[in-house]
Design a protein around this motif. Structure first.
Motif, PDB file in Angstrom:
ATOM      1  N   LEU A 249       0.894  -1.255   0.137  1.00  0.00           N
ATOM      2  CA  LEU A 249       0.092  -0.015   0.018  1.00  0.00           C
ATOM      3  C   LEU A 249       0.772   1.330  -0.111  1.00  0.00           C
ATOM      4  CD1 LEU A 249      -2.994   0.464   0.276  1.00  0.00           C
ATOM      5  CD2 LEU A 249      -2.762   1.076   2.430  1.00  0.00           C
ATOM      6  N   VAL A 250       0.549   1.961  -0.984  1.00  0.00           N
ATOM      7  CA  VAL A 250       1.416   3.447  -1.217  1.00  0.00           C
ATOM      8  C   VAL A 250       0.453   4.549  -0.561  1.00  0.00           C
ATOM      9  CG1 VAL A 250       2.432   5.161  -2.734  1.00  0.00           C
ATOM     10  CG2 VAL A 250       2.675   2.499  -3.049  1.00  0.00           C
ATOM     11  N   THR A 251      -0.690   4.578  -0.818  1.00  0.00           N
ATOM     12  CA  THR A 251      -1.640   5.650  -0.279  1.00  0.00           C
ATOM     13  C   THR A 251      -2.748   4.978   0.340  1.00  0.00           C
ATOM     14  OG1 THR A 251      -1.260   6.836  -2.360  1.00  0.00           O
ATOM     15  CG2 THR A 251      -3.202   7.509  -1.239  1.00  0.00           C
ATOM     16  N   LEU A 252      -2.937   5.632   1.489  1.00  0.00           N
ATOM     17  CA  LEU A 252      -4.157   5.278   2.356  1.00  0.00           C
ATOM     18  C   LEU A 252      -4.823   6.924   3.110  1.00  0.00           C
ATOM     19  CD1 LEU A 252      -5.723   3.213   4.174  1.00  0.00           C
ATOM     20  CD2 LEU A 252      -3.951   3.896   5.948  1.00  0.00           C
ATOM     21  N   LYS A 253      -6.232   6.856   2.404  1.00  0.00           N
ATOM     22  CA  LYS A 253      -7.025   7.930   2.795  1.00  0.00           C
ATOM     23  C   LYS A 253      -8.238   7.691   3.679  1.00  0.00           C
ATOM     24  CE  LYS A 253      -6.215  10.164  -1.876  1.00  0.00           C
ATOM     25  NZ  LYS A 253      -6.863  10.753  -2.925  1.00  0.00           N
ATOM     26  N   LEU A 254      -7.819   8.515   5.189  1.00  0.00           N
ATOM     27  CA  LEU A 254      -8.837   8.171   6.134  1.00  0.00           C
ATOM     28  C   LEU A 254      -9.698   9.224   6.591  1.00  0.00           C
ATOM     29  CD1 LEU A 254      -6.663   5.483   8.097  1.00  0.00           C
ATOM     30  CD2 LEU A 254      -8.679   4.899   7.086  1.00  0.00           C
ATOM     31  N   ASP A 255      -9.772  10.338   5.741  1.00  0.00           N
ATOM     32  CA  ASP A 255     -10.427  11.615   6.232  1.00  0.00           C
ATOM     33  C   ASP A 255     -11.832  11.311   6.437  1.00  0.00           C
ATOM     34  OD1 ASP A 255      -7.988  13.202   5.356  1.00  0.00           O
ATOM     35  OD2 ASP A 255      -8.554  12.348   3.510  1.00  0.00           O
ATOM     36  N   ASN A 256     -12.389  12.288   7.270  1.00  0.00           N
ATOM     37  CA  ASN A 256     -13.925  12.604   7.727  1.00  0.00           C
ATOM     38  C   ASN A 256     -14.525  11.183   8.141  1.00  0.00           C
ATOM     39  OD1 ASN A 256     -14.457  15.081   6.575  1.00  0.00           O
ATOM     40  ND2 ASN A 256     -13.541  14.362   4.819  1.00  0.00           N
ATOM     41  N   ASN A 257     -13.646  10.499   9.118  1.00  0.00           N
ATOM     42  CA  ASN A 257     -13.968   9.442  10.087  1.00  0.00           C
ATOM     43  C   ASN A 257     -14.332   9.654  11.451  1.00  0.00           C
ATOM     44  OD1 ASN A 257     -14.644   6.833   8.092  1.00  0.00           O
ATOM     45  ND2 ASN A 257     -12.549   7.571   7.220  1.00  0.00           N
ATOM     46  N   LEU A 258     -14.369   8.694  12.344  1.00  0.00           N
ATOM     47  CA  LEU A 258     -14.603   8.929  13.695  1.00  0.00           C
ATOM     48  C   LEU A 258     -13.410   8.274  14.529  1.00  0.00           C
ATOM     49  CD1 LEU A 258     -18.312   7.873  13.851  1.00  0.00           C
ATOM     50  CD2 LEU A 258     -17.421  10.206  13.563  1.00  0.00           C
ATOM     51  N   TYR A 274       1.795   8.190   1.411  1.00  0.00           N
ATOM     52  CA  TYR A 274       0.729   9.421   1.270  1.00  0.00           C
ATOM     53  C   TYR A 274      -0.146   8.850   2.399  1.00  0.00           C
ATOM     54  CZ  TYR A 274       2.910  10.650  -2.926  1.00  0.00           C
ATOM     55  OH  TYR A 274       4.036  10.875  -4.034  1.00  0.00           O
ATOM     56  N   LEU A 275      -0.563   9.703   3.448  1.00  0.00           N
ATOM     57  CA  LEU A 275      -1.404   9.386   4.502  1.00  0.00           C
ATOM     58  C   LEU A 275      -2.183  10.394   4.978  1.00  0.00           C
ATOM     59  CD1 LEU A 275      -2.670   7.116   6.737  1.00  0.00           C
ATOM     60  CD2 LEU A 275      -0.474   8.004   8.256  1.00  0.00           C
ATOM     61  N   THR A 276      -3.285  10.464   4.732  1.00  0.00           N
ATOM     62  CA  THR A 276      -4.564  11.676   5.223  1.00  0.00           C
ATOM     63  C   THR A 276      -5.497  11.182   6.264  1.00  0.00           C
ATOM     64  OG1 THR A 276      -5.968  10.957   3.153  1.00  0.00           O
ATOM     65  CG2 THR A 276      -4.338  12.422   2.672  1.00  0.00           C
ATOM     66  N   LEU A 277      -5.534  11.903   7.216  1.00  0.00           N
ATOM     67  CA  LEU A 277      -6.283  11.766   8.419  1.00  0.00           C
ATOM     68  C   LEU A 277      -7.076  12.891   8.893  1.00  0.00           C
ATOM     69  CD1 LEU A 277      -3.436   9.679  10.322  1.00  0.00           C
ATOM     70  CD2 LEU A 277      -5.676   8.795   9.725  1.00  0.00           C
ATOM     71  N   SER A 278      -7.421  13.710   7.873  1.00  0.00           N
ATOM     72  CA  SER A 278      -8.029  15.166   8.288  1.00  0.00           C
ATOM     73  C   SER A 278      -9.407  14.705   8.984  1.00  0.00           C
ATOM     74  CB  SER A 278      -7.939  16.101   7.205  1.00  0.00           C
ATOM     75  OG  SER A 278      -8.720  15.467   6.027  1.00  0.00           O
ATOM     76  N   ASP A 295       5.761  10.603   2.176  1.00  0.00           N
ATOM     77  CA  ASP A 295       6.060  12.032   1.550  1.00  0.00           C
ATOM     78  C   ASP A 295       4.897  12.918   1.710  1.00  0.00           C
ATOM     79  OD1 ASP A 295       8.284  10.820   0.280  1.00  0.00           O
ATOM     80  OD2 ASP A 295       6.866   9.681  -1.252  1.00  0.00           O
ATOM     81  N   GLN A 296       3.819  12.388   2.214  1.00  0.00           N
ATOM     82  CA  GLN A 296       2.709  13.512   2.617  1.00  0.00           C
ATOM     83  C   GLN A 296       1.844  12.882   3.796  1.00  0.00           C
ATOM     84  OE1 GLN A 296       0.374  15.174  -0.652  1.00  0.00           O
ATOM     85  NE2 GLN A 296      -1.096  16.287   0.501  1.00  0.00           N
ATOM     86  N   LEU A 297       1.619  13.943   4.556  1.00  0.00           N
ATOM     87  CA  LEU A 297       0.823  13.536   5.901  1.00  0.00           C
ATOM     88  C   LEU A 297      -0.072  14.573   6.281  1.00  0.00           C
ATOM     89  CD1 LEU A 297       0.437  11.434   8.041  1.00  0.00           C
ATOM     90  CD2 LEU A 297       2.341  12.721   9.501  1.00  0.00           C
TER      91      LEU A 297
END
Length: 412
Positions: A249-258, A274-278, A295-297
């Motif tokens: 896994l290279v990109t994991l997007k978890l935005d807008n969760n609980l 790439y990991l997004t947790l906003s 590379d991006q958080l």
């Protein structure tokens, strides 16, 4: 019947002349039809991108059919005249249907057999075979199932409540977009998708059930191929501890969760970039995330700077310096990245290894000793990091320790 497949033609006459086959499989179509002059005889046509006019083979000239690897989607049809072997690769269910039809032609069991005449046989240009399909409304969903040649399928915004099981038959699928639906559960058979690399599940309801069954994501096939996973807006409260098994896994997007916490095993995902947790409810991050070469958080709109939890550390125990024999052996397995599975070692030991934490120094930790400490993101990540829309803000980390030395070095 037409069979979309890949074929290597081996001329046995060349073997006697020491001429080797190039071993290349070419995109092809096999078609069964009736002979125009003799309605009781059948023939087979092989069309390919190399020979679009096709080669005709008489069914009565079939000498043998090798089906040892049929369940892998491979067969070999041997003809006596011409002396050719057709090495066929295709989707398993289609290949079995084709063989059943071929068997009826050979045995003469043609009572209910429906085979087209030679004059009506045509071949779909393989360049025009559908590999991408975008469905905008429910009425656009094919009533007879999706084309098996699909490599990309987009079904966003259809308000689907249930996962369509006919997607499981698309063995060539690499990109699947089911965003903006209302799917609550994905069947565990989804884990067997052999080629899926990008999965978009934005704005569904995977976390609305009391307990989430993650077997669909952690099977032996999909963990090897998946490179992008988008789970934004799914009401997820927790992630599975063994999410680290998504090795590629290279990109994991978890935005807008609980989400309030992340599994400490996240740091074992060495290819994650790439990991997004906003827009979650995170109070701290596991220190193992420092081991990821991101590379991006994106950590914006969380509560990672809350100073109250710094005053409430988990009670410190000093027995973590010397572990049990199981802990010592488990650390060796983890440090050397040794392969393990429930069919090799007891399941309870697998659970111990899957639930391992990571020390601030990067070594595996089997104990549960944990303290909260605040670090500046500049010291932790050499990446583009956003924390509450401010670059290089302080972040609370959930820290584990492999020894008293690491504890002292970090000023605890």
């Amino acid at each position: 019947m037409k069979l979309i497949c890949k074929i290597e033609v081996v001329n046995r006459a060349h073997n006697n002349l020491n001429i080797r086959s190039n071993g290349k499989y070419i995109k092809s179509t096999l078609a069964l039809s009736k002979e125009p002059k003799n309605r009781t005889e059948y023939c087979m046509f092989h069309f390919s991108s190399v020979n679009k006019s096709g080669i005709k083979y008489k069914v009565k000239c079939i000498k043998q059919v090798f089906v040892k690897c049929l369940n892998e989607g491979k067969i070999t049809i041997r003809f006596s005249e011409p002396p050719h072997d057709l090495c066929v690769k295709s989707e398993v269910l289609q290949l079995k249907s084709f063989l059943n039809l071929l068997k009826s032609c050979i045995t003469g069991n043609v009572k209910n057999l429906k085979v087209t005449n030679l004059s009506s046989v045509g071949v779909t240009a393989l360049d025009n075979a559908p590999t991408k399909l975008t469905i905008l409304t429910r009425n656009d969903i094919p009533s007879k199932g999706f084309p098996r040649t699909l490599e990309s399928l987009y079904m966003a915004g259809l308000k689907l409540c249930n996962f369509r099981r006919d997607i499981l038959l698309l063995r060539r699928l690499t990109v699947l977009d089911l965003s903006n639906n209302e799917i609550e559960k994905i069947p565990f058979e989804f884990a067997r998708m052999p080629n899926l690399s990008e999965l978009y599940l934005t704005n569904n309801s995977l976390g609305s059930l009391e307990s989430v069954d993650w077997r669909w994501l952690l099977g032996p096939q999909i963990t090897k191929t998946l490179k992008l996973l988008d789970l934004c807006g799914n009401k997820l409260k927790v992630l599975p501890r063994n999410i680290w098994k998504l090795h590629n896994l290279v990109t994991l997007k978890l935005d807008n969760n609980l989400l309030e916490r992340l599994p400490a095993s996240l740091g074992r995902m060495r290819k994650l970039r790439y990991l997004t947790l906003s827009h979650n409810y995170l109070l701290c991050l596991p220190c193992s995330v420092m081991q990821c070469r991101l590379d991006q958080l994106d950590l914006s709109h969380n509560n990672l700077q809350n100073s109250e939890i710094l005053q409430k550390p988990i009670s410190l125990q000093w027995d973590f310096c010397v572990g049990s024999l199981l802990d010592v052996a488990a650390k060796v397995v983890l440090r050397n990245n040794m392969y393990y599975a429930p069919n090799i070692i007891p399941f309870t030991v697998v659970e111990t290894l899957d639930g391992a934490n990571t020390c601030v120094c990067g070594k595996p930790v089997l104990n549960k000793v944990c303290l909260i400490k605040q670090f500046d993101s500049r010291d932790c990540f050499g990446t583009v990091t956003v924390v509450n829309n401010n670059v290089n803000s302080a972040i609370n980390f959930e820290c584990y320790f492999c020894s008293s030395k690491c504890l002292r070095l970090n000023n605890f």
